[in-house]
Design an enzyme around this catalytic site. Structure first.
Site, PDB file in Angstrom:
ATOM      1  N   HIS A 100       0.815  -1.227   0.000  1.00  0.00           N
ATOM      2  CA  HIS A 100       0.000   0.000   0.000  1.00  0.00           C
ATOM      3  C   HIS A 100       0.844   1.270   0.000  1.00  0.00           C
ATOM      4  O   HIS A 100       0.300   2.363   0.096  1.00  0.00           O
ATOM      5  CB  HIS A 100      -0.929   0.040   1.215  1.00  0.00           C
ATOM      6  CG  HIS A 100      -1.705  -1.224   1.447  1.00  0.00           C
ATOM      7  ND1 HIS A 100      -1.250  -2.244   2.264  1.00  0.00           N
ATOM      8  CD2 HIS A 100      -2.891  -1.645   0.931  1.00  0.00           C
ATOM      9  CE1 HIS A 100      -2.130  -3.236   2.279  1.00  0.00           C
ATOM     10  NE2 HIS A 100      -3.133  -2.910   1.465  1.00  0.00           N
ATOM     11  N   ASP A 201      35.383 -31.490  11.013  1.00  0.00           N
ATOM     12  CA  ASP A 201      35.466 -32.798  10.372  1.00  0.00           C
ATOM     13  C   ASP A 201      36.576 -32.854   9.327  1.00  0.00           C
ATOM     14  O   ASP A 201      36.350 -32.604   8.149  1.00  0.00           O
ATOM     15  CB  ASP A 201      34.114 -33.162   9.730  1.00  0.00           C
ATOM     16  CG  ASP A 201      34.025 -34.637   9.418  1.00  0.00           C
ATOM     17  OD1 ASP A 201      35.066 -35.238   9.082  1.00  0.00           O
ATOM     18  OD2 ASP A 201      32.925 -35.201   9.520  1.00  0.00           O
ATOM     19  N   HIS A 204      36.517 -36.767   7.067  1.00  0.00           N
ATOM     20  CA  HIS A 204      35.879 -37.169   5.817  1.00  0.00           C
ATOM     21  C   HIS A 204      36.682 -36.781   4.573  1.00  0.00           C
ATOM     22  O   HIS A 204      36.392 -37.259   3.489  1.00  0.00           O
ATOM     23  CB  HIS A 204      34.485 -36.526   5.715  1.00  0.00           C
ATOM     24  CG  HIS A 204      34.507 -35.086   5.277  1.00  0.00           C
ATOM     25  ND1 HIS A 204      35.037 -34.074   6.048  1.00  0.00           N
ATOM     26  CD2 HIS A 204      34.083 -34.471   4.129  1.00  0.00           C
ATOM     27  CE1 HIS A 204      34.921 -32.922   5.404  1.00  0.00           C
ATOM     28  NE2 HIS A 204      34.348 -33.135   4.242  1.00  0.00           N
ATOM     29  N   HIS A 209      36.093 -36.802  -0.397  1.00  0.00           N
ATOM     30  CA  HIS A 209      36.642 -35.966  -1.473  1.00  0.00           C
ATOM     31  C   HIS A 209      37.799 -36.649  -2.218  1.00  0.00           C
ATOM     32  O   HIS A 209      38.640 -35.966  -2.796  1.00  0.00           O
ATOM     33  CB  HIS A 209      37.119 -34.631  -0.903  1.00  0.00           C
ATOM     34  CG  HIS A 209      36.041 -33.837  -0.224  1.00  0.00           C
ATOM     35  ND1 HIS A 209      34.930 -33.362  -0.890  1.00  0.00           N
ATOM     36  CD2 HIS A 209      35.895 -33.434   1.064  1.00  0.00           C
ATOM     37  CE1 HIS A 209      34.147 -32.702  -0.030  1.00  0.00           C
ATOM     38  NE2 HIS A 209      34.708 -32.738   1.154  1.00  0.00           N
ATOM     39  N   ASP A 358      30.064 -32.897  -0.637  1.00  0.00           N
ATOM     40  CA  ASP A 358      29.591 -32.647   0.731  1.00  0.00           C
ATOM     41  C   ASP A 358      28.065 -32.683   0.814  1.00  0.00           C
ATOM     42  O   ASP A 358      27.500 -33.261   1.741  1.00  0.00           O
ATOM     43  CB  ASP A 358      30.084 -31.275   1.229  1.00  0.00           C
ATOM     44  CG  ASP A 358      31.550 -31.313   1.631  1.00  0.00           C
ATOM     45  OD1 ASP A 358      32.000 -32.347   2.140  1.00  0.00           O
ATOM     46  OD2 ASP A 358      32.236 -30.289   1.445  1.00  0.00           O
TER      47      ASP A 358
END
Ligand code: FES
Ligand SMILES: [Fe+2]
Length: 452
Positions: A100, A201, A204, A209, A358
């Site tokens: 408005h 982490d 991993h 990877h 990931d």
């Protein structure tokens, strides 16, 4: 609500990834009272410059004021609640609602209402209908954070011991900047899945990877396929009072996983390092040129060495929006900054080949927790438990090796504390015992049932 975290045993309930009640409680207990990243000062240098950002599920406008200070407001009109600012960034003299036409100044004040005299007949108090302001906005080396809770500790105290580590690349090297605008993508995961991954982490990397490490050929390539562990003393894991944590792999700045670029960055850093060593000491200077992963609780993550800065914005238990910036040293030549940003986007941007690795894990762990039986179970962060300790030289609680889950345990210890506490004053009680909770965890684990 049933307890979600078992600090003594290093376990978390699988409900943390999916349960709607848990998510709603997080919005109240975490996102409505912790400091949350908004933007970098360099993105809004001049009065009227603004960006829009998120704080949990709330949208905010972050705007540079005439006096150069920065304020943030809910991006919500005080009339019927429509969005006031529909774009991500720009410069404005006012924000006009699309519905408005109510108009607000950059200081949040309601300045004009169409047909105010004719239709409201003097009965609308404009002075009490300004945009709702975010209680606290503060900056740490140019990184602007906001907090809805006026009773929270200062940003400096909130970052606490984490600053001792962060200052090496936020301050000692002359500072860093974010190259924006950020890329944005939606990941079908819980916001904690990536936040915990980045907090600590390193486990991993060689496995998840493996192909990316080989293809990139950067300084971490020898880890590909879990070919070997970093040697004893190759790094460090740390967790701090409010759940912020980080992991350091010494002298492995991979220059965004591209060997020629890594060599160039190493040469650049070698020139700066002696001065940093002189000012900050050899122990801390070593972090400059190391690869550092970390998260600032609850949802800001960074990889120094891979040159990314990300915020994981919760949209729902299994929907998270990822904002990604390249992070570069301020005084680098423009051309080098751009090459680093390009390399970061190749690896960790929306279509980055590390990012895809990931996201696959983040999505599977989050979505599997929808299963009724699955979420009765627990998640395990016991690696290195029993070996966490205080160090005479290093602030925070330190893990026993470069790869472990010390920072996970610290992150979820604070998660539990803030989810249980009614106010920040209640959390004061945790100041005395939080380190002991972590360093004494793990006794009598063998043979205990693994259940949440
Ligand atoms: S909702 Fe904004 S002017 Fe009506
Ligand atoms: Fe990863």
């Amino acid at each position: 609500m049933k307890p979600l975290i078992d600090v003594q045993r290093g376990l978390q309930s699988a409900r943390i990834y999916h349960d709607r009640d848990v998510f709603d409680a997080e919005m109240e207990r975490i996102f409505a009272r912790c400091w949350l990243f908004l933007t970098h000062e360099a993105a809004i240098p001049n009065p009227g410059d603004f960006v829009t950002a998120r704080m949990g599920q709330d949208e905010v406008i972050v705007v540079r004021q005439k006096d150069k200070s920065i304020k943030a407001f809910l991006n919500v009109c005080r009339h019927r609640g429509a969005r006031v600012c529909p774009v991500e960034a720009g410069n404005a003299r006012s924000f006009v609602c699309n519905y408005h036409g109510w108009s607000y100044g950059t200081d949040g004040a309601l300045t004009s209402v169409p047909f105010e005299k004719e239709l409201y007949k003097g009965r609308l108090d404009k002075s009490t209908h300004g945009l709702r302001e975010v209680a606290r906005v503060s900056s740490y080396h140019g990184f602007v954070y906001g907090c809805f809770d006026a009773a929270a500790p200062s940003l400096t105290d909130y970052l606490g011991d984490a600053r001792w580590y962060l200052d090496i690349w936020m301050e000692a090297n002359g500072g860093v900047e974010l190259l924006g605008p950020p890329s944005r993508s939606m990941v079908h995961c819980n916001w904690k899945a990536p936040s915990e991954n980045f907090v600590g982490d390193a486990y991993h990397v060689g496995w998840t990877h493996a192909a990316a490490l080989k293809a990139g050929g950067g300084m971490l390539a020898p880890m590909s396929g879990n070919a070997g562990l970093p040697p004893e003393g190759a790094g460090l894991q740390v967790t701090t009072r409010y759940g912020h944590g980080l992991g350091i792999l010494y002298d492995t700045n991979p220059g965004s996983h591209d060997m020629p670029l890594a060599q160039e960055i190493l040469a650049w850093q070698a020139k700066k390092r002696p001065a940093i060593e002189k000012a900050y000491g050899a122990l801390r200077a070593r972090y400059y040129g190391s690869h550092i992963n970390g998260s600032v609780f609850p949802n800001t993550t960074y990889l120094w060495g891979s040159n990314l800065f990300k915020v994981w914005q919760p949209h729902g238990p299994n929907r998270t929006e990822c904002f990604t910036w390249a992070i570069v040293e301020k005084d680098m030549p423009t051309e080098l900054k751009q090459r680093i940003a390009d390399s970061m986007h190749r690896t960790f941007g929306v279509a980055g080949y590390w990012e895809a690795d990931d996201n696959d894990n983040m999505e599977s762990e989050s979505q599997l927790s929808r299963g009724y039986m699955t979420r009765q179970g627990s998640l395990n962060a016991q690696m290195g438990i029993g070996g966490d300790r205080e160090d005479p030289e290093l602030p925070g609680v330190v893990g026993e090796s470069a790869i472990g889950e010390t920072s996970y345990r610290g992150y979820f210890r604070f998660y539990q504390e803030t989810m249980n506490a009614a106010t920040w004053a209640d959390m004061k009680k945790g100041d005395a015992g939080w380190k002991r909770e972590l360093t004494e965890a793990g006794s009598g684990l063998i043979g205990e049932p693994v259940a949440a």
